[in-house]
Scaffold this active site. Structure first.
Site, PDB file in Angstrom:
ATOM      1  N   GLY A  20      -1.500  -6.155   3.489  1.00  0.00           N
ATOM      2  CA  GLY A  20      -0.343  -6.884   3.993  1.00  0.00           C
ATOM      3  C   GLY A  20       0.263  -6.223   5.208  1.00  0.00           C
ATOM      4  N   GLY A  24       6.256  -7.946   7.689  1.00  0.00           N
ATOM      5  CA  GLY A  24       7.236  -7.311   6.821  1.00  0.00           C
ATOM      6  C   GLY A  24       7.155  -5.798   6.822  1.00  0.00           C
ATOM      7  N   ILE A  25       7.444  -5.217   5.666  1.00  0.00           N
ATOM      8  CA  ILE A  25       7.404  -3.763   5.533  1.00  0.00           C
ATOM      9  C   ILE A  25       6.012  -3.227   5.828  1.00  0.00           C
ATOM     10  CG2 ILE A  25       7.638  -1.864   3.867  1.00  0.00           C
ATOM     11  CD1 ILE A  25       9.880  -3.541   2.560  1.00  0.00           C
ATOM     12  N   GLY A  26       4.983  -3.971   5.423  1.00  0.00           N
ATOM     13  CA  GLY A  26       3.616  -3.532   5.682  1.00  0.00           C
ATOM     14  C   GLY A  26       3.354  -3.329   7.155  1.00  0.00           C
ATOM     15  N   SER A 149       9.169  -1.746  -6.443  1.00  0.00           N
ATOM     16  CA  SER A 149      10.310  -2.603  -6.109  1.00  0.00           C
ATOM     17  C   SER A 149      11.456  -2.355  -7.078  1.00  0.00           C
ATOM     18  CB  SER A 149       9.901  -4.074  -6.181  1.00  0.00           C
ATOM     19  OG  SER A 149      11.020  -4.934  -6.089  1.00  0.00           O
ATOM     20  N   TYR A 174       7.879 -11.967 -11.134  1.00  0.00           N
ATOM     21  CA  TYR A 174       7.686 -11.091  -9.975  1.00  0.00           C
ATOM     22  C   TYR A 174       8.005  -9.646 -10.338  1.00  0.00           C
ATOM     23  CZ  TYR A 174       8.477  -8.733  -5.553  1.00  0.00           C
ATOM     24  OH  TYR A 174       8.444  -7.815  -4.520  1.00  0.00           O
TER      25      TYR A 174
END
Length: 318
Positions: A20, A24-26, A149, A174
């Site tokens: 990923g 985003g964070i990736g 998370s 999730y």
């Protein structure tokens, strides 16, 4: 020396995969590893988005070497071919960052009949760890970093209903998928230590990372001034995704980091520079982790800690 998030340990000799890594964070993990000098592989389903991320990194790091590995974590049958296509003789760092979060019912399954979030976030990375084993073993002391998370803190795994078939709520599912990832990462480190492996497994989490507090990267993320202004009050307790990447990068590069650690933001686990955190007991429970591991082997057909998965690439190809 104190850790400097803007000037981390140099990594010019390292190869790093970020699942990923195109958004985003990736993306910011990949950008920061590239700034440190690593050769970075973006694991991404979408070639166009990976190309845009490569271009964005090149703007900030002109000398960066950034590759793309086609990666669909929801399709277990494709993962071996994805890894076999990597033109690298070893992998020093693997950051398991990719994931999906479905906001609304109904419950969705992939082609194999697995619940979509559990399949992508956990099972896909579990199987990927198996296929990456020879490349990780070929490195002198590889590190596998799993992105956890905050959503995992309030959840618990039900070994009799890992895929939430009996009771489905998207937010709960999730959170459980992220808890499964973290439980796997801690269990993997225990099994690697027992096998005498030099590979380390660590966990990191980004704290509270918001788009509105994230700097723009043309082609990857655009944050207009109006949204930045609206996000300013949240900056008292939260942060952007650039800062959310810091714990994973430190876990990957800090020479003092060791297997089994969890890294997160310094201020209440929500924002700030990275530090070691103590995981909650349900994240490291060995009995639950062993049950999850056995179920994951049955569902994926592979075992990341099996002796064959830990052999070097030359040995496994011989």
């Amino acid at each position: 020396m104190a850790w400097n998030v803007h000037r981390p340990t140099r990594a010019a000799h390292l190869n790093a995969l970020v699942t990923g890594g195109n958004a985003g964070i990736g993306y910011f993990i990949a950008e920061q590893l590239a700034e440190a000098g690593a050769t970075v592989v973006l694991g991404s389903r979408n070639a166009a988005k990976a190309a845009a991320a490569r271009a964005a990194i090149a703007v900030r790091v002109p000398q960066a070497r950034v590759l793309h590995m086609p990666l669909d974590l929801a399709d277990l049958s494709s993962l071996k071919a994805s890894v076999d296509g990597l033109e690298l003789d070893r992998l020093d760092i693997a950051v398991f960052n990719a994931g999906i979060a479905l906001d609304n019912p109904p419950r969705r399954e992939n082609a194999a009949g697995h619940e979509q979030m559990f399949a992508t976030n956990h099972l896909g990375h579990f199987a990927l760890a198996h296929w990456l084993g020879p490349l990780l073993k070929a490195a002198p002391a590889a590190r596998l970093i799993t992105m956890g998370s905050f959503a995992a803190r309030s959840e618990r795994l039900d070994l009799d209903d890992l895929q939430c078939a009996r009771s489905y709520d998207p937010k709960q599912t999730y959170g459980r998928s992220k808890l499964a990832q973290m439980s796997f990462a801690f269990e993997l480190d225990r099994r690697l230590r027992a096998a005498g492996s030099d590979c380390l497994s660590l966990v990191a989490h980004p704290g509270g990372a918001l788009d509105s507090l994230t700097p723009s990267r043309p082609g990857v993320h655009v944050n207009p001034l109006s949204r930045r202004l609206l996000g300013l009050p949240a900056g008292v307790m939260l942060q952007g995704k650039e800062a959310g990447a810091w714990p994973a990068v430190r876990a990957a590069l800090d020479p003092e980091a060791v297997g089994g650690q969890m890294w997160g933001p310094r201020v209440f686990g929500l924002r700030g520079e990275p530090r070691i955190e103590r995981p909650q007991p349900h994240m490291t429970d060995a009995e639950t982790a062993a049950g999850l591991w056995d179920a994951s082997v049955e569902l994926t057909g592979v075992d990341p800690a099996a002796p064959a998965a830990l052999r070097g690439r030359k040995a496994s190809n011989g």
